[in-house]
Design an enzyme around this catalytic site. Structure first.
Site, PDB file in Angstrom:
ATOM      1  N   GLU A 116       6.343 -15.973  35.636  1.00 25.34           N
ATOM      2  CA  GLU A 116       5.709 -16.129  36.938  1.00 25.34           C
ATOM      3  C   GLU A 116       5.920 -17.564  37.376  1.00 25.34           C
ATOM      4  OE1 GLU A 116       3.487 -12.867  34.922  1.00 25.34           O
ATOM      5  OE2 GLU A 116       3.574 -14.979  34.371  1.00 25.34           O
ATOM      6  N   TYR A 128      15.446 -20.656  38.624  1.00 31.02           N
ATOM      7  CA  TYR A 128      15.437 -19.370  37.935  1.00 31.02           C
ATOM      8  C   TYR A 128      16.428 -18.395  38.573  1.00 31.02           C
ATOM      9  CZ  TYR A 128      11.229 -21.246  35.747  1.00 31.02           C
ATOM     10  OH  TYR A 128      10.338 -22.031  35.055  1.00 31.02           O
TER      11      TYR A 128
END
Length: 165
Positions: A116, A128
């Site tokens: 997360e 990411y």
């Protein structure tokens, strides 16, 4: 950020990646308190002392400049925390740590990785995504903020094992 100070540049080839342990937690906490507006509490670190958790650190000489905390369940790995020292952010240390972690997870036979990230953390979202993580949606109210909460983006990456099973 640096307001008149010389920016500290470090040579990525001098970074050493290692496993960390409980003895490294005070250094991890100090680094995160200096680097993050939302550092983990001691209780959060102590929660991560079980066998299914791992700590990985990036060292520049004898200075811890970044770390990752992960959690494993069967063939799934979850990135709990990635932190880079405030003076060395935006120099590729986070990417080096992430790639080290990805290689470790692949070597250990993990099939799926999840994490997360704060919706407001555009630098992390870009990092990411650039390493292959895909957005899986939102988790409302996941993170505390100074004046309430903030949603998390859920991201995942499928690792493909080299052998057929």
């Amino acid at each position: 950020m640096t307001h008149g100070m010389h920016e500290l540049r470090l040579d990525q080839s001098q970074l050493a990646m290692t496993a960390l342990d409980e003895a490294d937690v005070p250094g991890m906490m100090a680094l995160e308190e200096a680097a993050s507006g939302h550092p983990w509490t001691q209780g959060q670190y102590l929660t991560c002392m079980g066998a299914e958790y791992r700590f990985h650190g990036a060292w520049y000489g004898d200075a811890l400049v970044g770390f990752i905390v992960d959690w494993r369940m069967l063939d799934e790995g979850h990135l709990m925390n990635l932190c880079v020292h405030g003076q060395f952010q935006q120099q590729g240390i986070g990417r080096c740590l992430l790639r080290y972690w990805l290689a470790t997870m692949q070597r250990e036979g993990m099939a799926t990785l999840t994490l997360e990230v704060r919706e407001s953390n555009q630098a992390a979202l870009r990092l990411y995504a650039s390493e292959g993580f895909e957005d899986q949606g939102s988790r409302p109210g996941y993170y505390r903020t100074a004046d309430g909460t903030e949603a998390a983006r859920i991201m995942s990456l499928r690792l493909y094992a080299g052998s057929c099973r």
